[in-house]
Write a protein that holds these residues in place. Structure first.
Motif, PDB file in Angstrom:
ATOM      1  N   LEU A   1     -10.211  -0.961   2.594  1.00 26.28           N
ATOM      2  CA  LEU A   1      -9.422  -0.559   3.350  1.00 26.28           C
ATOM      3  C   LEU A   1      -9.989  -1.805   4.108  1.00 26.28           C
ATOM      4  O   LEU A   1      -8.685  -2.903   4.237  1.00 26.28           O
TER       5      LEU A   1
ATOM      6  N   ARG B   1      -4.895  -1.835  -5.756  1.00 25.80           N
ATOM      7  CA  ARG B   1      -4.179  -1.225  -4.832  1.00 25.80           C
ATOM      8  C   ARG B   1      -5.043   0.306  -4.596  1.00 25.80           C
ATOM      9  O   ARG B   1      -4.897   0.595  -3.222  1.00 25.80           O
TER      10      ARG B   1
ATOM     11  N   LEU C   1      -3.700   3.975   6.023  1.00 27.55           N
ATOM     12  CA  LEU C   1      -3.094   3.174   6.303  1.00 27.55           C
ATOM     13  C   LEU C   1      -3.116   3.311   7.731  1.00 27.55           C
ATOM     14  O   LEU C   1      -2.914   1.929   7.801  1.00 27.55           O
TER      15      LEU C   1
ATOM     16  N   LEU D   1      -7.520   1.869  -1.899  1.00 28.86           N
ATOM     17  CA  LEU D   1      -7.362   3.572  -1.038  1.00 28.86           C
ATOM     18  C   LEU D   1      -7.896   4.524  -1.907  1.00 28.86           C
ATOM     19  O   LEU D   1      -7.945   5.841  -1.163  1.00 28.86           O
TER      20      LEU D   1
ATOM     21  N   LEU E   1       0.860  -1.157   0.114  1.00 25.76           N
ATOM     22  CA  LEU E   1       0.393   0.229  -0.002  1.00 25.76           C
ATOM     23  C   LEU E   1       0.822   1.728   0.300  1.00 25.76           C
ATOM     24  O   LEU E   1       0.605   2.683  -0.682  1.00 25.76           O
TER      25      LEU E   1
ATOM     26  N   TYR F   1      -6.450   1.122   7.745  1.00 25.03           N
ATOM     27  CA  TYR F   1      -5.194  -0.639   7.297  1.00 25.03           C
ATOM     28  C   TYR F   1      -5.546  -1.366   9.445  1.00 25.03           C
ATOM     29  O   TYR F   1      -5.566  -2.190   9.590  1.00 25.03           O
TER      30      TYR F   1
END
Length: 259
Positions: A148, A130, A49, A134, A37, A52
Motif C-alpha cells: 500500500l 486492489r 487506507l 489491501l 480502495l 495510504y
C-alpha cells in the motif's frame, strides 16, 4: 518581523492556500485511488487506507520542504550542470520515452482486455492490484502495509510534477515573510487538507455506508473505465512538456521548423 506582521501575512495566505489545497485534494492520488480502495468488497480496512493517505501526505510534505528550502541551494551548486547540453539531451530522451510509453495505456485495449477477463470469469488487473494492496489476496505480503505504501509513493511520484496548485502554494510560502518553522507548519496543514476529502469519505463509508456507497460506486466505475487512459494522459503530457523544454533549451526549434 513582529508577531502582528506574521499574523497578517498568514491571514492573507490562508484563503488562497486553502483553495489550492482543495483543488489538489481531487487529484488521482489524493482522491481517485482512495475511492477505488474504499470500494473493495467487504468492510473498509480503515487502517490500510490511513496508511495510504499518511504516506501520501508525508511524501508531499517532504517534497514541499525540499523544494521550498533546497531549490536555491541546488541551483547554486549544480545549476550549470543542470542547464548543460548533456542534461537537456537526457531530458529530451526521457520526455520522448514517457510520451511513447503513454500510448501503451489505451482505453480501447483495456476495455477489450476487461471484457475478455469478465467472459472468462477472471478478475481485472485493477481488482487484483486492489486486493494485493489491501492484503486481501492471501499472498505472502498480505499482512504488510508495504504494498500500500508502494502504491502511494508510485501514485504521488507520477503526479507530483503535474500538481501545479501545490507548486504554486510552495512558491507563495517561499516568497512570504513567514518564519521557516511557520512555513513548514502551514505546508503540513496544506497536506492534511489535501487528503481531507478522502478521510471524510472513509468516515462516511464506515458510519453511513448505505448513503455513501452509491456515490462511491459511480466514482469507482468511472475510475475502472478511465484509469489506464488517465495514466497515459499524465505520462504523455509530462513527456511532451519535457521534450518542448529540452528542444527550446537545445536550440532545436529553428531546425525543426526548417524541416
Amino acid at each position: 518581523m513582529d508577531l502582528a506582521t506574521a499574523d497578517l501575512g498568514l491571514a492573507a495566505l490562508f484563503g488562497p492556500l486553502a483553495l489550492l489545497a482543495l483543488v489538489d485534494s481531487t487529484s488521482f492520488g489524493t482522491l481517485l485511488i482512495p475511492v477505488w480502495l474504499l470500494m473493495a468488497p467487504g468492510r473498509p480496512r480503515a487502517g490500510r487506507l490511513l496508511v495510504y493517505l499518511g504516506t501520501v501526505a508525508v511524501f508531499y510534505l517532504a517534497v514541499g520542504i525540499a523544494v521550498m528550502f533546497g531549490a536555491g541551494f541546488v541551483l547554486d551548486r549544480f545549476g550549470d550542470a543542470l542547464e548543460s547540453p548533456t542534461a537537456y539531451a537526457v531530458q529530451l530522451v526521457l520526455g520522448v520515452a514517457l510520451f511513447v510509453l503513454s500510448f501503451r495505456f489505451d482505453r480501447k485495449r483495456s476495455e477489450a482486455r476487461r471484457a475478455r477477463q469478465e467472459a472468462e470469469g477472471k478478475q481485472g488487473r485493477l481488482s487484483r492490484w486492489r486486493e494485493r494492496a489491501l492484503g486481501a489476496d492471501g499472498g505472502p505480503a498480505s499482512g504488510s502495509a508495504l504494498p500500500l505504501m508502494g502504491l502511494a509513493l508510485g501514485a504521488v511520484s507520477l503526479e507530483v510534477a503535474t500538481m501545479l496548485p501545490y507548486l504554486a502554494a510552495i512558491g507563495m510560502l517561499a516568497t512570504s515573510s513567514l518564519a521557516p518553522a511557520t512555513s513548514v507548519a502551514v505546508l503540513a496543514g496544506y497536506c492534511v487538507v489535501m487528503v481531507l476529502p478522502a478521510l471524510l469519505l472513509l468516515a462516511g463509508r464506515l458510519a453511513v455506508a448505505r448513503a455513501v456507497d452509491p456515490l462511491l460506486r459511480r466514482l469507482d466505475a468511472w475510475l475502472t473505465r478511465n484509469a489506464e487512459e488517465m495514466t497515459g494522459w499524465v505520462l504523455g503530457i509530462l513527456g511532451a512538456l519535457l521534450v518542448l523544454d529540452a528542444v527550446g533549451n537545445l536550440g532545436l526549434g529553428d531546425a525543426i521548423i526548417r524541416l
